[in-house]
Design a protein around this motif. Structure first.
Motif, PDB file in Angstrom:
ATOM      1  N   ASP A 144       0.840  -1.191   0.000  1.00  0.00           N
ATOM      2  CA  ASP A 144       0.000   0.000   0.000  1.00  0.00           C
ATOM      3  C   ASP A 144       0.875   1.241   0.000  1.00  0.00           C
ATOM      4  O   ASP A 144       1.791   1.358   0.835  1.00  0.00           O
ATOM      5  CB  ASP A 144      -0.919   0.029   1.229  1.00  0.00           C
ATOM      6  N   LEU A 146       0.749   5.177   0.714  1.00  0.00           N
ATOM      7  CA  LEU A 146      -0.112   6.109   1.419  1.00  0.00           C
ATOM      8  C   LEU A 146       0.365   7.537   1.204  1.00  0.00           C
ATOM      9  O   LEU A 146       1.554   7.828   1.312  1.00  0.00           O
ATOM     10  CB  LEU A 146      -0.130   5.813   2.928  1.00  0.00           C
ATOM     11  N   ARG A 158      -4.906   6.209  -1.053  1.00  0.00           N
ATOM     12  CA  ARG A 158      -4.075   5.042  -0.796  1.00  0.00           C
ATOM     13  C   ARG A 158      -4.199   4.095  -1.989  1.00  0.00           C
ATOM     14  O   ARG A 158      -5.311   3.753  -2.400  1.00  0.00           O
ATOM     15  CB  ARG A 158      -4.508   4.344   0.489  1.00  0.00           C
ATOM     16  N   GLY A 160      -3.050   0.392  -3.563  1.00  0.00           N
ATOM     17  CA  GLY A 160      -2.526  -0.902  -3.157  1.00  0.00           C
ATOM     18  C   GLY A 160      -2.569  -1.907  -4.290  1.00  0.00           C
ATOM     19  O   GLY A 160      -3.403  -1.831  -5.188  1.00  0.00           O
ATOM     20  N   ARG A 174      -6.094  -1.850  -5.937  1.00  0.00           N
ATOM     21  CA  ARG A 174      -7.125  -1.167  -5.153  1.00  0.00           C
ATOM     22  C   ARG A 174      -6.749   0.310  -4.964  1.00  0.00           C
ATOM     23  O   ARG A 174      -5.605   0.622  -4.641  1.00  0.00           O
ATOM     24  CB  ARG A 174      -7.272  -1.853  -3.798  1.00  0.00           C
ATOM     25  N   THR A 176      -8.120   3.659  -2.774  1.00  0.00           N
ATOM     26  CA  THR A 176      -9.007   4.138  -1.712  1.00  0.00           C
ATOM     27  C   THR A 176      -8.780   5.625  -1.508  1.00  0.00           C
ATOM     28  O   THR A 176      -7.640   6.090  -1.499  1.00  0.00           O
ATOM     29  CB  THR A 176      -8.738   3.396  -0.385  1.00  0.00           C
ATOM     30  N   ARG A 195     -13.802   3.487  -2.694  1.00  0.00           N
ATOM     31  CA  ARG A 195     -12.872   2.428  -3.042  1.00  0.00           C
ATOM     32  C   ARG A 195     -13.196   1.865  -4.423  1.00  0.00           C
ATOM     33  O   ARG A 195     -14.362   1.597  -4.748  1.00  0.00           O
ATOM     34  CB  ARG A 195     -12.972   1.308  -2.018  1.00  0.00           C
ATOM     35  N   SER A 197     -11.750  -1.280  -6.893  1.00  0.00           N
ATOM     36  CA  SER A 197     -10.895  -2.469  -6.832  1.00  0.00           C
ATOM     37  C   SER A 197     -11.031  -3.293  -8.105  1.00  0.00           C
ATOM     38  O   SER A 197     -12.076  -3.271  -8.784  1.00  0.00           O
ATOM     39  CB  SER A 197     -11.277  -3.360  -5.637  1.00  0.00           C
TER      40      SER A 197
END
Length: 330
Positions: A144, A146, A158, A160, A174, A176, A195, A197
């Motif tokens: 991840d 950040l 974020r 990931g 992903r 977010t 989110r 994904s």
């Protein structure tokens, strides 16, 4: 059976509520049980912490021994009952291995039960997931990245990527994004969590949640939550509206009163479930052992909105070297 469950729910809530106003200590367990539990909790908590720090040191260096680490292991036992469907029981294990020193903004995370594997909003809404709705092969290993942004001032993002640990391996990506606004000079706050994904075996999913709330008093908090979710696997747009009042009875007990409506589809919108829920959560022992009592009254479209009772009893135990989280929060 319905009368028995109803009386049990009311009796349990009344008993626990009365207990919550009694003189507060840090445990409800008898001395002999505490003597058995504490050494076990300390051993497992130290093992979880040492394991995560050793992995973190391999990737991030010596700072791993002194950096705050949010790794944890949770063991749970729950019993679910719904009128017309019978009773089921489940033993669950959930964990998170946090490796914060891999880089300042890049974290390696090993986690069970990602949000994408928790089913539809109807499955998730009440916090009552039956055995066959849980994907026990849903652990993920990923990185991840950040942003060092305060979500009160800017969108905090974020990103990931990694794999779901099952055969065959299931790669994922992903994104977010979070934001928090103060509304005017009053007590209201608006929070947004979004989110997007992609999992190779399940396709795309998107979720947005908007949460507006305010404290009503020093011990009560009012929230209105709107959630919209789409998953390529289901190919259905889902939405839910929740009104809830959270009441902190004391430093070890809390109550939540909720009214929830769940719907689906854009071309032919329809409501599929309305329900009322009361959730009592009690810190049984020193911030590591918790009990939940969750009675519900459902009005589901599939049974012509006839009222049906449901009930969940849950026991959870958390393992960390140091208890630093407020697990009494819902």
């Amino acid at each position: 059976m319905k009368k028995i469950i109803t009386l049990f729910c009311l009796g349990t809530l009344t008993t626990l509520s009365l207990q919550s106003h009694a003189e507060e200590e840090d445990s409800d367990l008898p001395a002999w049980a505490e003597e058995q539990l504490e050494p076990f909790r300390a051993r497992v908590g130290s093992w979880v912490d040492n394991t995560s720090r050793n992995i973190d040191a391999f990737f991030g260096g010596e700072q791993a021994t002194s950096t705050n680490n949010d790794s944890y292991l949770r063991l749970g036992q729950e019993i679910d009952w719904m009128e017309g469907e019978g009773t089921s029981d489940n033993i669950s294990i959930r964990y998170r291995i946090d490796l914060p020193t891999t880089e300042e903004r890049l974290r390696l995370i090993i986690e069970s039960d990602p949000e994408e594997s928790q089913g539809t909003l109807a499955d998730q809404g009440s916090g009552r997931l039956y055995n066959d709705q849980r994907d026990r092969r849903s652990s993920t290993l990923g990185l991840d990245w950040l942003e060092s942004r305060d979500k009160r001032e800017n969108w905090s993002n974020r990103i990931g990527a990694g794999v779901r640990l099952r055969v065959p391996l299931d790669p994922y990506v992903r994104l977010t994004s979070e934001r928090l606004w103060d509304i005017g000079d009053g007590p209201w706050q608006l929070e947004s969590l979004n989110r997007l994904s992609w999992f190779n075996n399940e396709g795309y999913s998107a979720r947005t949640q908007w949460d507006i709330g305010r404290p009503v008093s020093a011990s009560k908090h009012l929230r209105f939550i709107t959630t919209i979710q789409w998953r390529e696997e289901e190919d259905t747009l889902e939405y839910s509206e929740t009104a809830e009042l959270n009441h902190r009875l004391n430093n070890r007990s809390a109550l939540r009163y909720s009214a929830i409506a769940i719907g689906e589809s854009t071309s032919n919108p329809r409501m599929t479930n309305y329900y009322l829920q009361t959730r009592y959560r009690r810190d049984i022992h020193k911030g590591i052992l918790f009990a939940d009592v969750i009675p519900e009254l459902h009005f589901q479209r599939e049974v012509s909105y006839d009222p049906r009772w449901a009930m969940t009893l849950r026991l959870e135990m958390y393992f960390q070297r140091e208890i630093s989280r407020d697990y009494a929060q819902f």
